[in-house]
Enzyme design. Structure first.
Site: not given
Ligand code: ADP
Ligand code: ADP
Ligand code: MG
Length: 481
Positions: A118, A202, A237, A294
């Protein structure tokens, strides 16, 4: 480039089944790899060949790069589809495959690496002019420096693990007094989940929406977007409901956000399917969150409204073919997805493991079920307890919601506890129908959402009475297609 002959799917469950379906359609052979608890799974039965990885938990099976590479070499697979999660964003895995001449169905290792972090990806896309959340991503990890930077940004702030994903390693910090404890606890979680405890700060965006763009690039340098998805209904989240088009979404905002998304993808010479995620503030300001390099869990809503098969596009791009069209396709109607889980909402959404004695879904021409389990399957403690993704299509948003409520009510799961009733309440909420929910909606309404449906409420939801208030007619006309 030679066409792909045999794809090994380095994943499990519904996404493995999903990839196998497209490979079959294209006349490509498939190999499933599986852990011990998955030996009798649907995806193992669906593939042409199956290769045992051994092991029980993810670390000793699907996350073991060496084992999966060996499976490719033994079975003679010439390509790997990584699905989502597991090794899908692992640069080392993609590079190792490249070394062995096996194609990785995804972007080049350098793109994965650039977007995998990030801190790095914020700096990179900001250079191309993509707006990022005001924050701090400097090298120093000293508490005193975080404190100074947080003052500059202004509270509340969000502390985030740079290596984070799946909503892990994230803490909202409301005041200077909470800062040290918040950062240290985010660091601890990040270290144990990702082996990397670097944190960035952030500005905390209040009552935001999550809007993301599906991106596609090919090896000729073409990059287009395939519209947005709104994934604002989240718990901790993590997405719970996803839809496209985004409701109450003016077309000029869409144009600006889609241009930023394509710019972000171009900054890493993106190839294949990817998603650029944004956070959208209450007054229409938007910022880049991250790019997932992905296929996304929620890709089916894009498929349902464009008629495209994104896995087929991934495979074709990987074979060196150009994108079949260089214009964003038009979207037809509205699609919505919910993630049905074996979990107990009343016990803090604790996974509910055990055998599924009976599982059945309604059949409709507007309903798509992506699932990796059937009646008799076992939900184990080793992996994500997802039962299925339910995706419905409707001519318009309200039709899609009505259909979703109906299909959820006709779904039967005997065995583990599920979030079915919770989902039904959620998608029949008036605020949701009005397109007014932010990422806080579930947390703010937990008590109501966790209460049992009265018969009366269920009837109202099914008859669509929840959605016929006067306000509902005008704001939606702003939806863009
Ligand atoms: P998306 O927006 O596609 O849901 P996420 O970043 O939340 O993306 O996670 C993608 C998927 O990968 C999730 O549905 C979760 O089941 C899986 N996932 C997340 N972390 C792990 C991990 N450490 N090992 C295996 N699968 C994971
Ligand atoms: P991840 O890699 O775990 O998916 P993201 O950065 O995509 O992390 O954030 C996941 C979720 O967390 C976002 O969809 C939002 O709901 C919340 N979030 C992330 N950053 C912020 C922020 N700066 N302020 C408020 N909510 C946030
Ligand atoms: Mg994310």
């Amino acid at each position: 480039m030679k066409p792909i002959q045999k794809i090994l799917i380095a994943n499990r469950g519904e996404i493995a089944v999903r990839v196998i379906r497209t490979a079959k359609k294209m006349g490509i052979k498939t190999v499933a790899v599986f852990s011990d608890p998955d030996a009798h799974s649907l995806f193992v039965q669906s593939a042409d060949e199956a290769f045992s990885l051994g092991g029980t938990d993810a670390r000793s099976s699907y996350l073991d790069v060496e084992k999966v590479v060996k499976a490719c070499l033994t079975t003679g697979a010439d390509a790997v589809h990584p699905g989502y999660g597991f090794l899908s964003e692992n640069t080392d895995f993609a590079s190792q495959l490249e070394k062995h001449g096996i194609r990785f169905i995804g972007p080049k290792p350098h793109s994965i690496e650039a977007m995998g972090d990030k801190i790095g990806s914020r700096l990179l896309v900001a250079k191309s002019g993509v707006p990022v959340v005001p924050g701090y991503e400097g090298a120093s990890q000293e508490i005193s420096v975080f404190k100074k930077e947080a003052e500059k940004i202004g509270y509340p702030i969000m502390a985030k693990a740079s290596a984070g994903g799946g909503g892990k390693g994230m803490r909202r910090i409301n005041s200077p007094e909470e800062l040290e404890a918040g950062i240290l606890s985010a660091k601890r979680e990040a270290l144990s989940a990702f082996g990397d405890d670097r944190i960035l700060l952030e500005k905390y965006i209040t009552n935001p929406r999550h809007v993301e763009f599906q991106i596609f690039g090919d090896t000729k340098g073409n990059i287009i977007h395939l519209h947005e998805r709104d994934c604002s209904l989240q718990r901790r989240h993590q997405k719970v409901v996803e839809e496209t088009p985004a409701p109450r979404y003016p077309s000029d905002l869409k144009t600006k956000m889609s241009e930023a998304a394509v710019m972000a993808a171009k900054s890493v010479q993106y190839e294949g399917a990817g998603t650029v995620e944004f956070i959208l503030g209450e007054s229409g300001e938007f910022y880049f969150l991250e790019m997932n390099t992905r296929l996304q869990v929620e890709h089916p809503v894009t498929e349902m409204t464009t008629g495209l098969d994104l896995v087929e596009w991934q495979i074709r791009v990987c074979q060196g073919e150009a994108l079949p069209q260089l214009q964003t396709p038009t979207q037809k109607g509205h699609a919505m997805e919910v993630r049905i889980y074996a979990e107990d909402p009343k016990e803090g959404f604790l996974p509910s493991i055990g055998r599924i004695h009976h599982l059945s879904f309604p059949t409709r021409d507007y309903l798509r079920i992506d699932s990796g389990v059937v009646s008799g399957s076992e939900i184990t403690m080793f992996y994500d307890p997802m039962i299925a993704k339910m995706i419905v299509w409707g001519e318009d948003r309200i039709t899609a919601i009505r259909r979703l409520v109906e299909c959820l009510s006709e779904t039967i799961v005997f065995g583990p506890k599920t979030n079915l009733q919770f989902l039904q309440k959620l998608v029949s909420a008036k605020e949701f129908a009005e397109g007014k929910v932010s990422t806080h909606f579930i947390a703010d309404n937990e008590v109501e959402l966790l209460s049992d449906n009265t018969k009366e409420e269920l009837k109202l939801a099914l008859s669509g009475t929840f959605f016929t208030s006067k306000e509902l007619t005008s704001p939606w006309s702003k939806e863009t297609t």
